[in-house]
Design an enzyme around this catalytic site. Structure first.
Site, PDB file in Angstrom:
ATOM      1  N   GLN A  32       6.808-110.668  21.265  1.00  0.00           N
ATOM      2  CA  GLN A  32       7.251-110.821  22.654  1.00  0.00           C
ATOM      3  C   GLN A  32       8.142-112.066  22.853  1.00  0.00           C
ATOM      4  OE1 GLN A  32       6.238-108.102  24.291  1.00  0.00           O
ATOM      5  NE2 GLN A  32       7.615-108.716  25.946  1.00  0.00           N
ATOM      6  N   GLY A  33       7.920-113.100  22.037  1.00  0.00           N
ATOM      7  CA  GLY A  33       8.746-114.309  22.135  1.00  0.00           C
ATOM      8  C   GLY A  33      10.195-113.991  21.791  1.00  0.00           C
ATOM      9  N   HIS A  34      10.392-113.313  20.649  1.00  0.00           N
ATOM     10  CA  HIS A  34      11.745-112.892  20.271  1.00  0.00           C
ATOM     11  C   HIS A  34      12.336-111.979  21.358  1.00  0.00           C
ATOM     12  CE1 HIS A  34       9.844-113.369  16.128  1.00  0.00           C
ATOM     13  NE2 HIS A  34      10.874-114.176  16.050  1.00  0.00           N
ATOM     14  N   LEU A 181       3.289-117.625  20.941  1.00  0.00           N
ATOM     15  CA  LEU A 181       3.492-116.540  19.974  1.00  0.00           C
ATOM     16  C   LEU A 181       4.321-117.026  18.799  1.00  0.00           C
ATOM     17  CD1 LEU A 181       4.187-113.439  22.254  1.00  0.00           C
ATOM     18  CD2 LEU A 181       2.012-114.362  21.459  1.00  0.00           C
TER      19      LEU A 181
HETATM   20  P1  AMP Z   1      12.017-117.035  14.081  1.00  0.00           P
HETATM   21  O1  AMP Z   1      12.048-115.561  13.842  1.00  0.00           O
HETATM   22  O2  AMP Z   1      10.660-117.642  13.966  1.00  0.00           O
HETATM   23  O3  AMP Z   1      13.079-117.774  13.296  1.00  0.00           O
HETATM   24  O4  AMP Z   1      12.420-117.231  15.605  1.00  0.00           O
HETATM   25  C1  AMP Z   1      13.640-116.735  16.116  1.00  0.00           C
HETATM   26  C2  AMP Z   1      13.860-117.309  17.486  1.00  0.00           C
HETATM   27  O5  AMP Z   1      12.794-116.939  18.350  1.00  0.00           O
HETATM   28  C3  AMP Z   1      13.888-118.857  17.478  1.00  0.00           C
HETATM   29  O6  AMP Z   1      14.911-119.299  18.359  1.00  0.00           O
HETATM   30  C4  AMP Z   1      12.520-119.211  17.996  1.00  0.00           C
HETATM   31  O7  AMP Z   1      12.453-120.478  18.634  1.00  0.00           O
HETATM   32  C5  AMP Z   1      12.269-118.083  18.989  1.00  0.00           C
HETATM   33  N1  AMP Z   1      10.836-117.931  19.254  1.00  0.00           N
HETATM   34  C6  AMP Z   1       9.851-117.780  18.341  1.00  0.00           C
HETATM   35  N2  AMP Z   1       8.646-117.735  18.952  1.00  0.00           N
HETATM   36  C7  AMP Z   1       8.883-117.879  20.279  1.00  0.00           C
HETATM   37  C8  AMP Z   1       8.057-117.928  21.440  1.00  0.00           C
HETATM   38  N3  AMP Z   1       6.735-117.808  21.354  1.00  0.00           N
HETATM   39  N4  AMP Z   1       8.645-118.086  22.634  1.00  0.00           N
HETATM   40  C9  AMP Z   1      10.005-118.202  22.729  1.00  0.00           C
HETATM   41  N5  AMP Z   1      10.841-118.156  21.687  1.00  0.00           N
HETATM   42  C10 AMP Z   1      10.300-117.997  20.477  1.00  0.00           C
END
Ligand code: AMP
Length: 274
Positions: A32-34, A181
């Protein structure tokens, strides 16, 4: 949605897009964050590119590169439903050649906190983000505040290298209990999920103290550490300004309170912007 895996395919697919491009780079195992980044980018741009690439150069020796959760099939479905125009899923070979030119994280801000715990991590992160931003041709790229130091360093890279893209910071998405998340939350077992809540609780405690008029950084961190005792290892608590310079007293409107702790296998990160 088109799925492209090579640079040529990406450039060709981009030619079919007329108008503004928003870009969301990820390492997949989407949650959900992504999705909140993807949905925001969808709304604010004519077209949307998402990348999924588990970038080897940002993992240190002995980290979880091989074990990093991969869910390509589910991720493709999520992106399709979310209205992504181009999903870029390159191979390592498409992204790197041998003996590359490298860019490095700044000597101070790139080597404190996460940079101190994971020396070299931010060099690899900036290297791949530079490549991905250049490839995307986006006017806006979306990053989560969850990785606050990463976000600050990317903004600095864009500024220092006069790159023509706006970096859009996006709020942290949490589960109903407050856990931020993360793709790495799947590593949490048994009571670890419960104990992991200490990170967000420590930030709530800090916020409460600030709201009650406490601005002394040392006092606030001492209280945070008490809440964090249930974790397996407190890696750091830190209170910095928005440019990641350490603060002695909280400046409302210009402060980030950060925490990193290990619970079971994973290192967990969380922060709050005050
Ligand atoms: P990642 O796949 O972990 O490299 O994350 C890709 C993008 O999603 C990065 O900009 C992260 O900061 C963002 N992201 C990961 N988790 C969250 C979250 N819980 N809330 C908001 N953005 C997130």
């Amino acid at each position: 949605m088109v799925i492209v895996r090579s640079i040529d395919e990406l450039q060709e697919a981009k030619q079919a897009l007329a108008g503004t491009i928003g870009f969301v780079p990820t390492m997949g195992a989407l949650h959900q964050g992504h999705l909140s980044l993807i949905q925001r980018a969808r709304k604010e741009n004519d077209h949307l590119i998402v990348s999924i690439f588990v970038n080897p150069t940002q993992f240190l020796e002995g980290e979880d590169l091989d074990a990093y959760p991969r869910k390509d099939k589910a991720d493709i479905k999520i992106c399709d439903i979310a209205g992504v125009d181009i999903l870029f899923m390159p191979s390592i070979e498409a992204m790197y050649e041998e003996d590359e030119l490298c860019i490095g994280a700044p000597a101070i801000r790139g080597y404190v906190l996460e940079g101190e715990k994971r020396p070299g991590h931010f060099d690899g992160m900036l290297q791949v983000v530079m490549k991905l931003l250049n490839l995307s041709g986006a006017s806006k790229a979306y990053f989560g505040k969850k990785d606050a130091q990463q976000l600050a360093l990317i903004a600095q890279m864009v500024k220092n290298y006069f790159m023509d893209v706006s970096i859009v910071p996006c709020d942290i998405v949490r589960d109903e209990k407050g856990l931020a998340l993360s793709s790495r939350n799947v590593y949490l077992e048994g009571d670890e999920k419960q104990r992991a809540l200490a990170l967000s609780r420590s930030l709530k405690k800090a916020t409460k103290l600030v709201m009650a008029g406490e601005v002394d950084v040392e006092t606030i961190q001492k209280e945070m550490r008490k809440v964090l005792e249930v974790t397996d290892e407190i890696e750091y608590t830190s209170i910095v300004d928005r440019a990641f310079k350490p603060l002695k007293t909280v400046e409302i409107g210009n402060t980030i309170i950060l925490v990193a702790a290990r619970v079971g296998k994973p290192r967990l990160l969380d922060n709050i912007w005050i």
